[in-house]
Design a protein around this motif. Structure first.
Motif, short mmCIF file in Angstrom:
data_model
loop_
_atom_site.label_atom_id
_atom_site.label_comp_id
_atom_site.label_asym_id
_atom_site.label_seq_id
_atom_site.Cartn_x
_atom_site.Cartn_y
_atom_site.Cartn_z
N SER B 163 33.62 49.86 -1.97
CA SER B 163 33.57 51.06 -1.16
C SER B 163 33.64 50.74 0.33
O SER B 163 34.49 51.25 1.05
CB SER B 163 32.29 51.83 -1.48
OG SER B 163 32.18 52.94 -0.63
N ARG B 319 31.97 50.76 -10.73
CA ARG B 319 31.69 50.72 -9.29
C ARG B 319 32.74 49.90 -8.54
O ARG B 319 33.07 50.19 -7.39
CB ARG B 319 30.29 50.15 -9.02
CG ARG B 319 29.16 50.99 -9.62
CD ARG B 319 27.82 50.73 -8.97
NE ARG B 319 27.30 49.39 -9.13
CZ ARG B 319 26.70 48.90 -10.22
NH1 ARG B 319 26.57 49.67 -11.30
NH2 ARG B 319 26.25 47.67 -10.25
N PHE B 321 35.94 49.52 -9.46
CA PHE B 321 37.34 49.96 -9.59
C PHE B 321 37.53 51.47 -9.59
O PHE B 321 38.67 51.93 -9.70
CB PHE B 321 37.95 49.37 -10.86
CG PHE B 321 38.13 47.89 -10.79
CD1 PHE B 321 39.13 47.35 -10.00
CD2 PHE B 321 37.28 47.03 -11.48
CE1 PHE B 321 39.29 45.98 -9.90
CE2 PHE B 321 37.43 45.65 -11.39
CZ PHE B 321 38.43 45.13 -10.61
N THR B 322 36.46 52.24 -9.50
CA THR B 322 36.65 53.68 -9.56
C THR B 322 37.62 54.14 -8.48
O THR B 322 37.67 53.59 -7.38
CB THR B 322 35.31 54.42 -9.40
OG1 THR B 322 35.59 55.83 -9.53
CG2 THR B 322 34.69 54.19 -8.04
N GLN B 323 38.42 55.14 -8.85
CA GLN B 323 39.16 55.85 -7.83
C GLN B 323 38.20 56.89 -7.30
O GLN B 323 37.93 57.87 -7.96
CB GLN B 323 40.35 56.56 -8.47
CG GLN B 323 41.19 55.65 -9.33
CD GLN B 323 41.99 56.45 -10.30
OE1 GLN B 323 42.91 57.12 -9.94
NE2 GLN B 323 41.61 56.39 -11.54
N GLU B 324 37.67 56.68 -6.16
CA GLU B 324 36.70 57.58 -5.54
C GLU B 324 36.02 58.55 -6.52
O GLU B 324 36.66 59.11 -7.39
CB GLU B 324 37.37 58.43 -4.46
CG GLU B 324 37.60 57.67 -3.20
CD GLU B 324 36.30 57.31 -2.51
OE1 GLU B 324 35.89 58.01 -1.60
OE2 GLU B 324 35.69 56.28 -2.90
N PRO B 325 34.77 58.81 -6.35
CA PRO B 325 34.07 59.74 -7.24
C PRO B 325 34.70 61.13 -7.25
O PRO B 325 35.44 61.51 -6.36
CB PRO B 325 32.66 59.80 -6.64
CG PRO B 325 32.68 58.97 -5.42
CD PRO B 325 33.92 58.20 -5.37
N ASP B 327 37.08 63.41 -7.97
CA ASP B 327 38.44 63.82 -8.33
C ASP B 327 39.09 62.79 -9.23
O ASP B 327 40.00 62.07 -8.82
CB ASP B 327 39.28 63.98 -7.07
CG ASP B 327 38.88 65.20 -6.29
OD1 ASP B 327 38.26 66.11 -6.89
OD2 ASP B 327 39.19 65.25 -5.10
#
Lengths: 492, 492
Positions: B163, B319, B321-325, B327
């Motif tokens: 992040s 945490r 690799f997420t594509q932003e929380p 959407d």
């Protein structure tokens, strides 16, 4: 050798059986997979098998259980997200490669079409100044392009980020990427993976049509420069996933060039729109791009797993992604090309494995090659014009219909509209309910998005099976369901 | 709709024709692709076609030009690198999925076997304590695992690297990964992509058997700690690409645990070796792993494009690799799961797209599922034992033969040997020449590596088509060619 035969042969008979089942699947007369879920779950949910069942039984299970309860995505009525079922040419190419060319490298006919297809693709899509490399999807394709951007930006301040890393002497310098509020979230993920951080993506507001506000971009750049941040890339959308908007490429590209910042164009979905003569003007400025991505598995109809990154200079990808110099591949002593090539194993050919994050990789070029050979540029142009026409037709109907509202003029093949009626208090909740009901019926399956504050029903036409009759069919069902829901008195 | 039909149907007839060509290809009676290269290049090297030729012509070109001049890798005589041709079950599964389930997500039978196959794989390979996610190959699989390691290490010093990035306040702290001099170069690339830098991989020496020297690892860790560097991961090989060596997993894992450092095991090639009861003791300590990778497209016989990363806790991958929380996917407004599932599109199921670098991705689980269903654990055990036996048999022959030298006792299915004769001055140059000549003949195609200073001929037996007779055949040819070269008086 019975077991070996079962493991490695019989392809004609088995593929013929499977092909019949797939042709049947493509009639789409079956119910949705979940609606018949109890049975297939019982059949599949088994402990790890100690003993095998043989290839005939596996093919039967594939046909009877897997294919029979497969995805709704290839259905012509599915117009959700930006994904579709692959065309026959793609399936044939994948099947052929999976047996006879398990790798993209070595001096074979498959390797040859890997590069040929990249050249064809770049010429067809107006980016003939760039050189390509395939990967598995838009996320990786963007990651590869932004890896090139990171390399250029940090090299510019005397640091090799891929080799030295960014946690040493370069670490004091926070980096910035610039993308609009309509950009795909994979841009943030790529920034996260690359160690720049998802938060390093400065989100620039877009206008009412979903296009980046260039003056806001300019302000953000100036602000970051003043505060010592390192601009890494300006990311433009050539077809946003939400509404298909195309950013002002020329203005952004000229700004990027004036500022010495890498200009990346995410055309995963929308780049093929350039083939529609009515739309090509929207792509003006594309020649300024340092990198462009496109997903042949979206609008061109490849089976999922085929994306391409194009850059001016693959050497910068080499510096960003090389697996350490010298020992290119495990066990290979032939680092120097032999004086002449006598065998397909004499060379890996173009080192695609040094231009991205994969070493082993399937042949994807043959898929693109097969699709272009099948229908030619003219065939793609016709398909893309047809899809753009479908969105335009839907927009016209929605504009004229008293119970429909057009939320945005379509740019490409996405149309955002909703059901309206003066008796509805909460239009968003109502349209959400309507959409869920619509999808339940398994015939028309768009998804939704937001246009401003409004929840929109959002079909996206990209599939080879998306034909004009789907427009009227969708409209009829939306109006019918809207009125049914109104009658039921549940107006949200 | 003729064009549409051509683009989307006819699978039975077309796959049947293609299947016949593939069965013929699998007889391996054709010459090497390059030896017939003039013709196919002439046929393929065309400008971008404006008009299409139709699907029948494309299938013919696939059959006559591509398949007929395809890779030597699936040939049973190819034992180079660590790659092989896919088995029939894999081809059927890929073909089925490419049409009927273009994506791994949504609530379908294909999605169900995505997870089921990961569970089966982890149980079969002794890592039942871990949860998996597929990707396209070992390079990406290692990248995903080391992304998890980066996340844990930086979170430990109060920074979220995915992040916030590592160019801000964490940037002053150089990071270190530890791997032996036998590790695959993809470890360095992963470190480069992740912003740690390829140079952050501390190369720990290995012993004469290719196993990491743990005391050297311990010293390096102490040194780096003293100098303020941040240890991110200790990487062990469970089957090196060069010689198949397996690092001392227990000692390394215990050290990692004692030091609070992520313990990663790269089992891309060698993890299935655990199925051989004579070898399983070498994997002692595997339960200490925080992450393990394996490539089903290597020793298990999948077509290229199928790898898996296993970790203790997929939340850490989320945490990293997420594509932003929020959407999750373009256009999806259904962030909250609906109260109940009525349709396969109601949920994406397990969010594999948040556990790695891909969003769109083909179904790979069905490939693994189909192979395990076909031959069961017992079938894989037999195949792996057979391959290990082949390496052992070759070792015995080489030990006994006056003109061969065994360079290393095989650990798994790789055997390193060379041709020797007192008349040869430069053994490395001689064996290099011998190997090139051998490969030219298109029947036995190992590659080479170095064992110490010696250039080794290095067959690696992993293919379903690798059968015991290949050992004697290879030996005969090496001895014959060695003596021919000696007679020719060209002793290097």
């Amino acid at each position: 050798m019975d077991r070996e035969l079962a493991e490695t042969g019989h392809l004609q008979a088995l593929l013929s059986q499977l092909g019949a089942a797939l042709d049947n699947y493509l009639n789409f007369t079956h119910p949705d997979a979940l609606q018949s879920g109890v049975d297939w779950k019982r059949q599949l949910d088994r402990p790890l098998p100690e003993r095998g069942e043989g290839i005939e039984a596996v093919n039967r299970a594939l046909i009877d259980t897997l294919v029979a309860h497969a995805s709704a995505i290839p259905n012509p009525g599915f117009s959700g997200y930006i994904t579709t079922g692959g065309v026959t040419a793609s399936t044939l190419a994948l099947t052929a490669a999976s047996v006879s060319s398990p790798q993209r490298y070595m001096l074979t006919a498959f390797n040859f079409v890997e590069e040929l297809s990249l050249e064809w693709l770049s010429q067809m899509l107006g980016i003939g100044h760039l050189k390509g490399v395939y990967s598995s999807g838009g996320s990786v394709a963007n990651l590869v392009a932004l890896g090139g951007a990171r390399q250029q930006a940090f090299e510019g301040i005397g640091i090799d980020p891929a080799s030295e890393g960014m946690t040493g002497r370069g670490g004091q310098r926070p980096a910035c990427l610039y993308a609009s509020d309509q950009c795909h979230h994979t841009i943030q993920r790529a920034a996260g993976v690359l160690g720049l951080g998802r938060r390093s993506v400065r989100i620039i507001p877009s206008d009412g049509s979903g296009r980046m506000r260039v003056e806001a971009l300019e302000r953000a750049l100036a602000e970051d420069r003043a505060e010592g941040r390192l601009p890494v890339a300006i990311v433009a959308n050539a077809g946003t996933t939400n509404t298909g908007a195309i950013d002002p490429l020329r203005a952004m590209g000229e700004l990027a060039r004036a500022q010495g910042v890498w200009f990346h164009v995410d055309g995963a979905y929308g780049l093929p729109g350039i083939l529609d003569p009515r739309k090509s003007v929207l792509y003006d400025g594309l020649e300024l791009a340092d990198s462009v991505i496109v997903d042949p598995h979206k609008w061109l109809g490849a089976s999922v797993g085929v994306a391409a990154t194009f850059v001016r200079d693959r050497d910068i990808l080499m510096r960003a992604f090389t697996q350490e110099p010298a020992d290119y591949l495990e066990g290979s002593m032939q680092r120097d090309e032999p004086e002449r090539f006598d065998h397909s194993l004499d060379s890996f050919g173009i080192p695609y494995f040094d231009f991205g994050v994969e070493l082993s990789a399937p042949c994807r070029g043959v898929v693109v090659w097969s699709m272009i050979r099948e229908i030619g540029v003219e065939g793609f142009r016709q398909r893309i014009v047809r899809h753009n026409d479908m969105a335009l037709e839907l927009a016209e109907i929605a504009r004229a219909h008293p119970q429909l509202e057009l939320l945005l003029e379509p740019t490409l093949s996405i149309c955002c509209f909703r059901f309206v009626d003066e008796r509805i208090d909460d239009l968003n909740a109502f349209n959400q309910m309507l959409l869920r009901q619509l999808v339940r019926e398994n015939r028309f399956m768009p998804t939704s998005t937001r246009v401003g504050e409004a929840l929109a029903i959002r079909p996206c036409y990209i599939g080879a099976r998306h034909a004009p009759e789907q427009v009227a069919g969708l409209v009829d069902e939306v109006v019918r369901l809207g009125n049914l829901l109104l009658q039921a008195g549940d107006s949200g």
